[in-house]
Structure formats: C-alpha cells, structure tokens
Design a protein around this motif. Structure first.
Motif, PDB file in Angstrom:
ATOM      1  N   ALA A   1      24.381  52.860   8.323  1.00 38.33           N
ATOM      2  CA  ALA A   1      24.685  51.576   7.682  1.00 38.33           C
ATOM      3  C   ALA A   1      23.691  51.255   6.579  1.00 38.33           C
ATOM      4  CB  ALA A   1      24.684  50.460   8.726  1.00 38.33           C
ATOM      5  N   TRP A   2      22.449  51.687   6.773  1.00 41.27           N
ATOM      6  CA  TRP A   2      21.391  51.385   5.793  1.00 41.27           C
ATOM      7  C   TRP A   2      21.558  52.212   4.533  1.00 41.27           C
ATOM      8  CZ3 TRP A   2      18.069  47.389   6.589  1.00 41.27           C
ATOM      9  CH2 TRP A   2      18.150  46.804   7.867  1.00 41.27           C
ATOM     10  N   HIS A   3      21.923  53.489   4.719  1.00 45.80           N
ATOM     11  CA  HIS A   3      22.199  54.323   3.545  1.00 45.80           C
ATOM     12  C   HIS A   3      23.401  53.768   2.772  1.00 45.80           C
ATOM     13  CE1 HIS A   3      19.315  57.548   4.006  1.00 45.80           C
ATOM     14  NE2 HIS A   3      19.593  57.621   5.281  1.00 45.80           N
ATOM     15  N   THR A   4      24.381  53.280   3.526  1.00 43.88           N
ATOM     16  CA  THR A   4      25.587  52.737   2.891  1.00 43.88           C
ATOM     17  C   THR A   4      25.254  51.457   2.135  1.00 43.88           C
ATOM     18  OG1 THR A   4      26.826  53.665   4.760  1.00 43.88           O
ATOM     19  CG2 THR A   4      28.006  52.157   3.312  1.00 43.88           C
ATOM     20  N   LEU A   5      24.386  50.644   2.706  1.00 44.71           N
ATOM     21  CA  LEU A   5      23.931  49.430   2.021  1.00 44.71           C
ATOM     22  C   LEU A   5      23.234  49.772   0.712  1.00 44.71           C
ATOM     23  CD1 LEU A   5      23.220  46.333   1.990  1.00 44.71           C
ATOM     24  CD2 LEU A   5      21.056  46.998   3.054  1.00 44.71           C
ATOM     25  N   LYS A   6      22.345  50.739   0.773  1.00 39.61           N
ATOM     26  CA  LYS A   6      21.601  51.127  -0.417  1.00 39.61           C
ATOM     27  C   LYS A   6      22.567  51.576  -1.515  1.00 39.61           C
ATOM     28  CE  LYS A   6      17.476  53.580  -1.788  1.00 39.61           C
ATOM     29  NZ  LYS A   6      16.720  54.814  -1.727  1.00 39.61           N
ATOM     30  N   SER A   7      23.553  52.364  -1.116  1.00 40.42           N
ATOM     31  CA  SER A   7      24.542  52.850  -2.070  1.00 40.42           C
ATOM     32  C   SER A   7      25.312  51.684  -2.689  1.00 40.42           C
ATOM     33  CB  SER A   7      25.499  53.802  -1.348  1.00 40.42           C
ATOM     34  OG  SER A   7      26.556  54.166  -2.182  1.00 40.42           O
ATOM     35  N   ALA A   8      25.715  50.720  -1.861  1.00 38.25           N
ATOM     36  CA  ALA A   8      26.462  49.562  -2.368  1.00 38.25           C
ATOM     37  C   ALA A   8      25.601  48.764  -3.345  1.00 38.25           C
ATOM     38  CB  ALA A   8      26.910  48.678  -1.201  1.00 38.25           C
TER      39      ALA A   8
END
Ligand code: ZN
Length: 151
Positions: free
Chosen positions: A133-140
C-alpha cells in the motif's frame, strides 16, 4: 518481537484487517495507482484527492491477505489530511521499519500505531504484503502511471 510490540501488532493489525478504514472508491480522486504483490496475490487500487499539497481524502479497494488490508487501512488513516511531503516522509520511515526492523534506526514513537507494522520484519514473506500500500501511495503521489509491483 517484544511483548509490547506483539500486543500492538495483534490489536492494530487484526482490527484494521477485519474492519478496514477508508475502504471503497473515491469518485472525485485526482490521483490513482494500482499495486500488486505477486508473491501473495495482494491487489490494491488507491484513490487520492490531492488539493494542492494536501491529501484531502484517500481511499482504497482491492483484495488480499489480512496484513495487506490492514497496512492499506492504516496507511490511509495515517496520511489523510497530511501533506504530500509528510506522507512521503512517513513512507520512508515505514519502509525502513518493515524491511530493516530494529536496525532501521527509526524511532517507533515517530510513527505512532504504524509501529505495529514493524512486526512483519520478522516474517520476510510478509514484508511485501505490508509495504504494498505504501509503494502504491508513493506512486500515486508522484503521479506515475505504471502499475506498481513489489517484484
Ligand atoms: Zn499478502
């Protein structure tokens, strides 16, 4: 894992895994990102409503194991109403905690209840579940279009 951390892990991770916060789509999101952890099959779609530098709202959908869901739930609760810079700084601390554990040098007090996630450090197979979820947040937040994969 210390007893204190074990209690926190069980309390917080099980609670968020069972009753995820901020779960569902966000129709007026202006940033989205998809994440996938092929090791476990965890999938997440993240919706962020960014107002200037402020994360006004953030929600997620998807399916996965209890840890991936709990981590996504805790992440959304932690970054909502915070700035993009604060969220990225939190990403760095949480990422260090789950991948390096006690050697990360990150003070557990500095991440609040997210300290519970540091418990996965002792279970290498679960690290990607907790960090997805954190990697996905960073990407967003960085506005990247490609799908995030933990591999
Ligand atoms: Zn998983």
């Amino acid at each position: 894992m210390s007893d204190e951390l074990k209690d926190l892990y069980q309390e917080v991770v099980l609670d968020h895994g069972k009753r995820p916060r901020n779960f569902g789509e966000l129709p007026d999101a202006n940033r989205t990102a998809d994440g996938y952890n092929p090791l476990c099959g965890d999938q997440i779609k993240l919706f962020v409503k960014l107002e200037g530098e402020l994360i006004r709202d953030v929600r997620f959908t998807g399916q996965g194991c209890a840890i991936s869901k709990a981590s996504a739930s805790m992440m959304t609760a932690a970054v909502k109403e915070h700035t993009r810079a604060e969220a990225l700084a939190l990403f760095d601390r949480v990422h260090a905690l789950v991948t390096l554990g006690p050697t990360s040098g990150v003070e557990l007090e500095s991440v609040g209840k997210l300290a519970a996630l540091s418990g996965v450090w002792e279970f290498p197979a679960r690290v990607k579940c907790a960090s997805l979820a954190w990697h996905t947040l960073k990407s967003a937040l960085e506005g990247k279009a490609e799908k995030v994969s933990t591999e």
